[in-house]
Scaffold this motif. Structure first.
Motif, PDB file in Angstrom:
ATOM      1  N   GLU A  23       0.758  -1.330   0.237  1.00  0.00           N
ATOM      2  CA  GLU A  23       0.028  -0.348   0.253  1.00  0.00           C
ATOM      3  C   GLU A  23       1.109   1.298  -0.261  1.00  0.00           C
ATOM      4  O   GLU A  23       0.808   2.614  -0.509  1.00  0.00           O
ATOM      5  CB  GLU A  23      -0.937   0.581   0.986  1.00  0.00           C
ATOM      6  N   LEU A  24       1.678   1.592   0.632  1.00  0.00           N
ATOM      7  CA  LEU A  24       2.818   2.269   0.757  1.00  0.00           C
ATOM      8  C   LEU A  24       3.938   2.483  -0.380  1.00  0.00           C
ATOM      9  O   LEU A  24       5.485   2.620  -0.432  1.00  0.00           O
ATOM     10  CB  LEU A  24       2.825   2.749   2.326  1.00  0.00           C
ATOM     11  N   GLY A  25       4.599   0.926  -1.085  1.00  0.00           N
ATOM     12  CA  GLY A  25       4.911   1.314  -2.554  1.00  0.00           C
ATOM     13  C   GLY A  25       5.470  -0.337  -1.511  1.00  0.00           C
ATOM     14  O   GLY A  25       5.023  -1.259  -0.615  1.00  0.00           O
ATOM     15  N   ASP A  26       6.885  -0.290  -2.723  1.00  0.00           N
ATOM     16  CA  ASP A  26       7.492  -2.107  -2.750  1.00  0.00           C
ATOM     17  C   ASP A  26       8.295  -1.901  -1.215  1.00  0.00           C
ATOM     18  O   ASP A  26       9.408  -1.367  -1.228  1.00  0.00           O
ATOM     19  CB  ASP A  26       8.162  -2.837  -4.449  1.00  0.00           C
ATOM     20  N   VAL A  27       8.862  -2.838  -0.752  1.00  0.00           N
ATOM     21  CA  VAL A  27       9.576  -3.246   0.404  1.00  0.00           C
ATOM     22  C   VAL A  27      10.335  -4.106   0.222  1.00  0.00           C
ATOM     23  O   VAL A  27       9.475  -5.645  -0.658  1.00  0.00           O
ATOM     24  CB  VAL A  27       8.661  -3.708   1.847  1.00  0.00           C
ATOM     25  N   ASN A  28      11.798  -4.027  -0.571  1.00  0.00           N
ATOM     26  CA  ASN A  28      12.434  -5.509  -1.112  1.00  0.00           C
ATOM     27  C   ASN A  28      13.820  -5.921  -0.173  1.00  0.00           C
ATOM     28  O   ASN A  28      14.234  -6.089  -0.551  1.00  0.00           O
ATOM     29  CB  ASN A  28      12.989  -5.135  -2.471  1.00  0.00           C
ATOM     30  N   TYR A  29      12.571  -6.055   1.233  1.00  0.00           N
ATOM     31  CA  TYR A  29      13.903  -7.077   2.435  1.00  0.00           C
ATOM     32  C   TYR A  29      14.443  -8.159   2.025  1.00  0.00           C
ATOM     33  O   TYR A  29      13.319  -8.906   1.311  1.00  0.00           O
ATOM     34  CB  TYR A  29      13.196  -6.730   3.614  1.00  0.00           C
ATOM     35  N   GLU A  30      15.752  -8.625   1.593  1.00  0.00           N
ATOM     36  CA  GLU A  30      16.532  -9.753   1.541  1.00  0.00           C
ATOM     37  C   GLU A  30      16.461 -10.460   2.737  1.00  0.00           C
ATOM     38  O   GLU A  30      17.106 -10.042   3.681  1.00  0.00           O
ATOM     39  CB  GLU A  30      17.482 -10.078   0.747  1.00  0.00           C
ATOM     40  N   GLU A  31      16.423 -11.668   3.099  1.00  0.00           N
ATOM     41  CA  GLU A  31      16.813 -11.651   4.409  1.00  0.00           C
ATOM     42  C   GLU A  31      18.010 -12.850   4.248  1.00  0.00           C
ATOM     43  O   GLU A  31      17.844 -13.559   3.630  1.00  0.00           O
ATOM     44  CB  GLU A  31      15.823 -12.968   5.272  1.00  0.00           C
ATOM     45  N   ILE A  32      18.775 -12.252   4.907  1.00  0.00           N
ATOM     46  CA  ILE A  32      20.157 -13.414   4.608  1.00  0.00           C
ATOM     47  C   ILE A  32      21.135 -13.645   6.153  1.00  0.00           C
ATOM     48  O   ILE A  32      21.195 -12.553   7.062  1.00  0.00           O
ATOM     49  CB  ILE A  32      21.895 -12.291   4.140  1.00  0.00           C
ATOM     50  N   ILE A  33      21.556 -14.942   6.547  1.00  0.00           N
ATOM     51  CA  ILE A  33      22.083 -15.200   7.520  1.00  0.00           C
ATOM     52  C   ILE A  33      23.355 -15.530   7.232  1.00  0.00           C
ATOM     53  O   ILE A  33      23.993 -16.143   6.159  1.00  0.00           O
ATOM     54  CB  ILE A  33      21.563 -16.447   8.200  1.00  0.00           C
TER      55      ILE A  33
END
Length: 244
Positions: A75-85
């Motif tokens: 709704e507020l734009g795309d979020v492109n967080y990537e989970e990295i361990i």
């Protein structure tokens, strides 16, 4: 309040440090946004429901929670967080797992490697220490006169918990990760006041750290990870002296 088990103290000291630095809402906001990608309705999205409960236990305002949900749902734009361990070793041979959420993989990898190197540690390859930890749901309940230990244990086991232990100032409930959401929800419905509830990494064995230089380096490393906005959680198997 926190339990006196090694892994509970690791997590709760980190939580207190985050709150003191004003970082906790940023990190929780990322978690909520990632969870909301699978659906913005917590009634049908168990992961989102769990993260919202975690955020509320940290006194995160409802409007901040709602904004994070909207970011995650688009709704507020795309979020492109990537989970990295990332995995590695701290000073003294202590095993460390660093969970991150980032929109810039190269920046985060460089930051994590720098923090390891600067504090006498080393970043390793994927899987180098992960086998030393078990992924479990961990629910902490404060020891109160109003809580009957046997009754709480029965509630937890009936809800599907794997294990229950009484610590000095808390009760700890361990679950399989797949059962965590259901167990947490059943305890919540049963009116059980939870200090914290999350899926975590519990070390199978701990390393007692007694050398003062190693202790200093490990604590500095943990502080630096806590200060990094991309780092969500840090797990280690060090048994460190209690800090006053």
């Amino acid at each position: 309040m926190s339990g006196h088990s090694k892994w509970a103290n690791i997590k709760h000291k980190k939580g207190k440090a985050d709150a003191a630095r004003g970082k906790i809402f940023t990190k929780l906001g990322k978690e909520i946004s990632i969870a909301a990608k699978a659906g913005a309705d917590p009634d049908s999205n168990g992961k989102l429901r769990d993260v919202i409960a975690k955020a509320k236990s940290c006194n995160m305002p409802n409007d901040t929670i709602n904004r994070a949900i909207k970011r995650g749902s688009g709704e507020l734009g795309d979020v492109n967080y990537e989970e990295i361990i990332y995995e590695g070793y701290a000073s003294g041979g202590v095993a460390v797992i660093v969970n991150t959420l980032t929109e810039n993989r190269n920046r985060t990898a460089g930051d994590v490697r720098h923090i390891f190197d600067k504090n006498g540690g080393s970043m390793g390859s994927t899987g180098c220490v992960g086998w030393m930890f078990d992924k479990k749901g961990l629910i902490i309940v404060e020891r109160l006169d109003s809580i009957d230990e046997e009754e709480l244990m029965m509630k937890a086991l009936e809800a599907g918990a794997e294990d229950f232990s009484a610590e000095e100032d808390s009760y700890e409930i361990i679950t399989d990760p797949a059962a965590f959401s259901d167990v947490r929800l059943q305890l919540e419905k049963g009116g059980v006041p939870m200090v914290s509830a999350e899926v975590t990494m519990i070390p199978q064995n701990t390393v007692s750290v007694t050398d003062s230089e190693d202790i200093k380096k490990i604590n500095k490393m943990l502080d630096m990870f806590d200060d990094n906005d991309d780092v969500q959680d840090v797990y280690h198997n060090a048994e460190l002296p209690d800090e006053e």
